[in-house]
Design an enzyme around this catalytic site. Sequence first.
Site, PDB file in Angstrom:
ATOM      1  N   CYS A   1       2.987  -6.758   1.882  1.00 10.79           N
ATOM      2  CA  CYS A   1       2.081  -6.160   2.720  1.00 10.79           C
ATOM      3  C   CYS A   1       1.214  -7.257   3.284  1.00 10.79           C
ATOM      4  CB  CYS A   1       1.129  -5.243   1.822  1.00 10.79           C
ATOM      5  SG  CYS A   1      -0.230  -4.668   2.821  1.00 10.79           S
ATOM      6  N   ASN A   2       1.094  -7.217   4.788  1.00  9.22           N
ATOM      7  CA  ASN A   2       0.827  -8.299   5.439  1.00  9.22           C
ATOM      8  C   ASN A   2      -0.887  -8.210   5.371  1.00  9.22           C
ATOM      9  OD1 ASN A   2       2.486  -9.705   7.932  1.00  9.22           O
ATOM     10  ND2 ASN A   2       3.354  -7.477   7.161  1.00  9.22           N
ATOM     11  N   THR A   3      -1.275  -6.959   5.362  1.00 10.21           N
ATOM     12  CA  THR A   3      -2.869  -6.667   5.192  1.00 10.21           C
ATOM     13  C   THR A   3      -3.413  -7.323   3.869  1.00 10.21           C
ATOM     14  OG1 THR A   3      -2.313  -4.778   6.417  1.00 10.21           O
ATOM     15  CG2 THR A   3      -4.681  -4.839   5.381  1.00 10.21           C
TER      16      THR A   3
ATOM     17  N   SER B   1       0.628  -1.250   0.044  1.00  3.49           N
ATOM     18  CA  SER B   1       0.145  -0.013  -0.027  1.00  3.49           C
ATOM     19  C   SER B   1       0.990   1.104   0.086  1.00  3.49           C
ATOM     20  CB  SER B   1      -0.773  -0.079   1.176  1.00  3.49           C
ATOM     21  OG  SER B   1      -0.095   0.125   2.487  1.00  3.49           O
TER      22      SER B   1
ATOM     23  N   TYR C   1      -4.248   0.780   3.840  1.00  4.19           N
ATOM     24  CA  TYR C   1      -5.256  -0.291   3.633  1.00  4.19           C
ATOM     25  C   TYR C   1      -5.701  -0.815   5.036  1.00  4.19           C
ATOM     26  CZ  TYR C   1      -3.819  -1.285  -1.212  1.00  4.19           C
ATOM     27  OH  TYR C   1      -3.570  -1.614  -2.398  1.00  4.19           O
ATOM     28  N   GLY C   2      -4.964  -0.717   6.142  1.00  8.16           N
ATOM     29  CA  GLY C   2      -5.660  -1.191   7.469  1.00  8.16           C
ATOM     30  C   GLY C   2      -6.620  -0.354   7.918  1.00  8.16           C
TER      31      GLY C   2
ATOM     32  N   CYS D   1       3.371  -5.758  10.031  1.00 10.26           N
ATOM     33  CA  CYS D   1       3.068  -4.883   9.250  1.00 10.26           C
ATOM     34  C   CYS D   1       4.363  -4.315   8.541  1.00 10.26           C
ATOM     35  CB  CYS D   1       2.408  -3.729   9.852  1.00 10.26           C
ATOM     36  SG  CYS D   1       2.016  -2.167   8.603  1.00 10.26           S
ATOM     37  N   THR D   2       4.605  -4.394   7.148  1.00  6.41           N
ATOM     38  CA  THR D   2       5.828  -4.133   6.770  1.00  6.41           C
ATOM     39  C   THR D   2       6.160  -2.748   6.874  1.00  6.41           C
ATOM     40  OG1 THR D   2       4.578  -3.648   4.620  1.00  6.41           O
ATOM     41  CG2 THR D   2       5.745  -6.408   5.118  1.00  6.41           C
ATOM     42  N   HIS D   3       5.508  -1.584   7.192  1.00  9.37           N
ATOM     43  CA  HIS D   3       5.816  -0.256   7.589  1.00  9.37           C
ATOM     44  C   HIS D   3       6.503  -0.354   8.983  1.00  9.37           C
ATOM     45  CE1 HIS D   3       2.852   0.674   4.524  1.00  9.37           C
ATOM     46  NE2 HIS D   3       3.372   2.084   4.553  1.00  9.37           N
TER      47      HIS D   3
HETATM   48  N1  DGL Z   1       2.048  -2.566   4.953  1.00 12.19           N
HETATM   49  C1  DGL Z   1       0.923  -2.871   5.211  1.00 12.19           C
HETATM   50  C2  DGL Z   1       1.171  -4.418   5.891  1.00 12.19           C
HETATM   51  O1  DGL Z   1       2.174  -5.095   5.755  1.00 12.19           O
HETATM   52  C3  DGL Z   1      -0.340  -2.059   5.326  1.00 12.19           C
HETATM   53  C4  DGL Z   1      -0.196  -0.573   5.930  1.00 12.19           C
HETATM   54  C5  DGL Z   1      -1.607  -0.058   5.658  1.00 12.19           C
HETATM   55  O2  DGL Z   1      -1.677   0.184   4.253  1.00 12.19           O
HETATM   56  O3  DGL Z   1      -2.380  -0.009   6.420  1.00 12.19           O
HETATM   57  O4  DGL Z   1       0.049  -4.637   6.486  1.00 12.19           O
END
Ligand code: DGL
Length: 264
Positions: free
Chosen positions: A70-72, A8, A39-40, A182-184
């Site tokens: 992205c985990n989501t 995302s 996305y979350g 979450c990858t962020h």
């Molecule tokens: N980087 C994303 C993850 O790993 C999602 C962050 C988002 O867009 O809320 O879940």
Amino acid sequence: MRIGFFDSGIGGMTVLHQALQLLPNDDYIFYADTLHVPYGEKTKEEVRKYIFDAVDFMANQGIKALVIACNTATSIAVDDLRQKYDFPILGIEPAVKPAVQSCEKKRKKVLVFATNLTLREEKFHNLVKSIDHHDIVNSLPLPGLVQFAEDFEFRDEKVVPYLIENLSTFDLKQYGTVVLGCTHFPYFEKIIRGIFPKEVDIISGSVGTAKNLKRILEARNQMNDGTGDILFYKSGYRVEDKETLSNYKKLLEMLDRINLKIGV
Ligand code: DGL
């Protein structure tokens, strides 16, 4: 052909960074859906449409494999994406399994940080249910960290108070492993480390995902056809302005200084 990385936003770069260590002689497309991040905080239906639009775009560029960094997005769409496309598709999941194995031995608990949507999803609940037989897994959504990362805001004075406030009801001494689901979040590894007792392990699924990618490409004899070149896209547009490209380069350099463990 290039390897596609999708997120995302800029979180996916934390997975791309791991892949660049293992597959330096491949080329990449990195696609951040910055028009629709986060996305979350959206509904599953909304996010699913954005993911399919982005992956269609990448498939049209021609890619030999795709990493949903992205985990989501993985929890919402990885199974359906695999039905639609014929290149290998890898996802990323909160690394709950190695965390539970290690914490059971240490008699400690596991704390999973992720997005609201990931934590709500059935995939996450099934994962925890299948492994967490002693009820040691707790979780916490941290949408503020996604926003900080998107704003390139990594300063302690902004991030520490947010984390302290969100962790105020947790007894941090109880935890043996923090899972960055979450990858962020790996951008904040040092700050998180500073808040928890020093023996706490901080892990993410990105190392395992990069290793899987290498294994798959090796098995298909599709490795080493590039030079580590990366094309960046934001929601369908090629990123060409020098300032953004230099910021992305800085993020990758920042990640050189972060050491995430997996399967401790
Ligand atoms: N980087 C994303 C993850 O790993 C999602 C962050 C988002 O867009 O809320 O879940």
